[in-house]
Write a protein that holds these residues in place. Structure first.
Motif, short mmCIF file in Angstrom:
data_model
loop_
_atom_site.label_atom_id
_atom_site.label_comp_id
_atom_site.label_asym_id
_atom_site.label_seq_id
_atom_site.Cartn_x
_atom_site.Cartn_y
_atom_site.Cartn_z
N TYR A 128 41.98 10.26 1.61
CA TYR A 128 41.55 9.32 2.42
C TYR A 128 42.39 10.21 3.25
O TYR A 128 42.29 10.86 3.85
CB TYR A 128 40.75 8.42 2.83
CG TYR A 128 40.31 8.34 3.90
CD1 TYR A 128 39.07 9.08 4.21
CD2 TYR A 128 40.65 8.18 4.95
CE1 TYR A 128 38.72 8.55 5.36
CE2 TYR A 128 40.49 7.10 6.35
CZ TYR A 128 39.12 7.83 6.23
OH TYR A 128 38.56 7.71 7.67
N THR A 163 43.37 13.21 6.08
CA THR A 163 44.03 12.98 7.01
C THR A 163 44.87 14.12 7.75
O THR A 163 44.70 14.85 8.64
CB THR A 163 43.06 11.65 7.71
OG1 THR A 163 42.58 12.20 6.74
CG2 THR A 163 43.36 11.82 8.97
N SER A 194 38.91 17.80 5.52
CA SER A 194 39.94 17.34 5.51
C SER A 194 40.42 17.24 6.99
O SER A 194 40.65 16.77 8.15
CB SER A 194 41.05 18.11 5.39
OG SER A 194 42.31 18.18 5.54
N GLY A 242 37.77 15.20 9.29
CA GLY A 242 38.37 14.15 9.77
C GLY A 242 39.46 13.99 10.74
O GLY A 242 39.64 13.05 11.33
N ALA A 243 40.67 15.35 10.82
CA ALA A 243 41.69 15.46 11.41
C ALA A 243 40.60 15.84 12.65
O ALA A 243 41.51 14.75 13.91
CB ALA A 243 42.33 16.85 11.24
N MET A 264 35.06 9.20 10.41
CA MET A 264 35.76 8.63 9.55
C MET A 264 35.00 7.83 8.72
O MET A 264 35.66 7.49 7.52
CB MET A 264 36.76 7.80 11.28
CG MET A 264 38.04 8.42 11.73
SD MET A 264 37.85 7.49 13.37
CE MET A 264 39.03 7.15 12.57
#
Lengths: 384, 252
Positions: A65, A69, A207, A210-211, A319
């Motif tokens: 995770y 991220t 990814s 999430g970023a 998140m």
């Protein structure tokens, strides 16, 4: 970013980093203290290492995770550094420091989980097992860490130095890490829930999504969760391009996640019956509807998209949802026992131990310590 | 060089678990953590019930996924015997090999005891060993670079086909048979103790070997051929039903 127009008093914009650092240190002390006490008292068995069949537990979920991220954040920063998208300039520096913070938090957990982490440092690069996706992952993460550190050291002294050509490599490495991390699972033909060429793409989208969520959240945190405190160009980014990118990535994640669940439910193949179990769990629906569909709606509707609190809510939901999805993916892929006989349960039970939860707290605390210290002392954020 | 393989005749096997016990004694296994296990399968409901069993050592695959995924080459194929071994000096305990093994035959040391009380506390370790069992193999047989001996902490272990025995076998022999006084000492423990003689061990590359004869004449099958791992353990099941029923097929 001296050239940017300031619309708010310095006191409300980002002078809370010391407070953030203290809170993060407290979190790190609680999580890290408990983890270290357990390791010295009982050993790593406290992290639920078992031969029953769930070999990778919450510790690996946490590691992946944070690592993914971090890679996503480097990709978001690359939008300005590599592609020259000027809109992303206000968040690029923050993204890079957050990328380093996430990386340190994730790798710390991996080191605590691995049986012999120090051997990994020399045995992995020296033995060149190129057939192993983990070899490439370790190699890529190592080079990524070094290059990211160089970029950030350069920023400490010259925060407004402009686009860094080294970011081409950092961005490329972040992309490669994400794809290889997907391949670690996608190549496992013996575990049908994981197996498939689409998994690296799934990881890439997750990814990036999430970023973006972390970018939104920490940008608002920096501005005291007040939209009004934001610089106009940052606000414009969050109400425009970034929000649309966020919405698109959430939609893609929903399609891939729901699509895999439907395929898994339809298939009679041995190993895919785990989807019946997962879909029957409330957490699956909380993640899919509450943490994916709802943020998508919030980011699509113009009224909520331009509301700061709704942006924060959407980012927080994503998140959390991403953590649940990653947990379901990694644990679910191991739940069907391989060659354990009828006397083993049809699906292996798994509940994270207190030690594993403490690892998650440690990762969150450590990542926040790195970011808050960088914001307080190393110029990760403009202060006043 | 021989290419050692095993044949297990399921029509002769009684599921007595002597193989499991012999392996545990020979290789200093923790109770309940069996390199060689016998798995039991039940299908149907009383009175229409069928119980079957499957002895399951490491398959010592020709194309082992555990070797491919190991990031440090700690898991490797021994050139002299064709056996898959673990170098405990290089193993980082990432457990990727355990995840990638389709047969579930790998074991990690740092786990809660499978059987209480924890014998590791009753026989505390000295040095690198995690415990010090009274029934351990002679110290000179131990070789951490081959995963032979008492497992240290933080590493993965697996069946070695009793590498410390078979690697000493006279050159050129086709089979390692407990009934042959010349090869008895070099025969793997699980084969040697098999009372109904359901196990055979020999050179798969030698056309004169008993294992090749059995595989050819009785239709030896390998488990999970779809993975492409090419196990070197063959099962004789009389040409009947699948050797291992899946959990979905068991549920009907």
């Amino acid at each position: 970013m001296a050239m940017m127009t300031d619309t708010s008093p310095a006191s409300v914009r980002g002078n809370h980093f010391l407070l953030h650092l203290i809170a993060a240190l407290a979190l790190l002390a609680i999580g890290g203290g408990y983890v270290l006490w357990e390791v010295f008292q009982f050993g790593k068995v406290q992290f639920n290492t078992t031969n029953a069949g769930i070999h990778w537990g919450l510790a690996i979920v946490t590691y992946d995770y944070f690592l993914l991220t971090s890679a996503g954040l480097a990709m978001v920063a690359s939008l300005w550094h590599v592609f020259g998208l000027e809109e992303f300039r206000p968040v690029a520096r923050r993204c890079l420091w957050l990328a380093m913070a996430g990386l340190i938090g994730g790798v710390a957990v991996l080191f605590l989980e691995l049986g012999n982490p120090w051997i990994a440092l020399w045995a992995t690069p020296l033995n060149m097992q190129m057939a192993s996706p983990l070899f490439w992952k370790v190699l890529l993460v190592g080079v990524y860490t070094i290059l990211l550190a160089i970029v950030l050291f350069g920023m400490i002294n010259k925060p407004d130095a402009g686009r860094n050509p080294l970011m081409m490599l950092v961005g490329l490495l972040a992309l490669a890490i994400t794809l290889v991390a997907g391949a670690v699972y996608g190549m496992m033909a013996m575990r049908p829930m994981w197996f498939g060429g689409e998994i690296p793409v799934v990881f890439l989208i997750e990814s990036f999504m999430g970023a973006l969520a972390f970018t939104v959240f920490f940008s608002h945190l920096k501005n005291g969760f007040s939209h009004g405190n934001m610089r106009p160009e940052t606000r414009s980014l969050f109400e425009g391009t970034l929000a649309r990118m966020f919405a698109i990535s959430i939609a893609l994640h929903f399609i891939l996640h729901a699509g895999r669940a439907v395929t898994g439910l339809w298939s009679n193949a041995e190993g895919l019956q785990v989807w019946e179990y997962l879909v029957a769990q409330p957490m699956f629906h909380i993640a899919l509807w509450g943490c994916v569909a709802l943020p998508f709606v919030l980011m699509v509707l113009p009224a909520t998209r331009s509301n700061g609190l709704m942006q924060v809510l959407a980012s927080l939901l994503v998140m959390v949802g991403l953590l649940i999805s990653r947990y379901e993916f990694i644990i679910g892929g191991q739940m069907v026992p391989l060659f354990k006989g009828t006397w083993a349960p049809d699906l292996l039970p798994y509940v994270p131990s207190t030690g594993e939860w403490a690892l998650l707290v440690l990762a969150v605390g450590l990542a926040n310590v790195v970011y808050a210290f960088a914001a307080w002392r190393l110029g990760a954020e403009d202060r006043g | 060089m021989p290419n050692w393989g095993m044949v297990i005749d399921l029509e002769t096997c009684t599921g007595c678990q002597a193989c499991t016990t012999a392996c545990a004694m020979e290789n200093s296994r923790l109770p309940g953590e069996n390199w060689q296990d016998v798995l039991f399968y039940s299908e149907g409901e009383y009175p229409n019930l069928n119980i079957s069993w499957l002895p399951r050592p490491c398959m010592q695959c020709e194309n082992p996924s555990c070797v491919s995924v190991c990031p440090t080459r700690a898991t490797y194929v021994d050139e002299g015997t064709g056996v898959v071994l673990v170098d405990w000096n290089k193993c980082i305990g990432c457990k990727y090999c355990m995840v990638a093994c389709p047969y579930g035959v790998r074991f990690y040391m740092d786990e809660a005891p499978v059987v209480e009380p924890d014998v590791r506390e009753a026989f505390p370790a000295r040095g690198r060993r995690t415990w010090n069992p009274p029934f351990r193999m002679p110290d000179e047989y131990e070789d951490p670079s081959k995963g032979i001996g008492i497992q240290p902490s933080g590493v993965v272990s697996k069946c070695t086909f009793c590498h410390h025995k078979i690697s000493q076998a006279p050159e050129g022999v086709a089979d390692l048979d407990e009934d042959n006084p010349e090869t008895r000492e070099y025969t793997p423990a699980c084969v040697r103790v098999c009372a109904p003689k359901a196990r055979f061990f020999g050179d798969l590359d030698n056309p004169e070997s008993k294992v090749n004869e059995l595989i050819a004449e009785k239709g030896g099958v390998r488990l999970r051929e779809e993975t492409g791992n090419k196990p070197k353990v063959y099962y004789l099941s009389g040409g009947g039903s699948p050797v291992v029923p899946g959990s979905r097929s068991r549920r009907g």
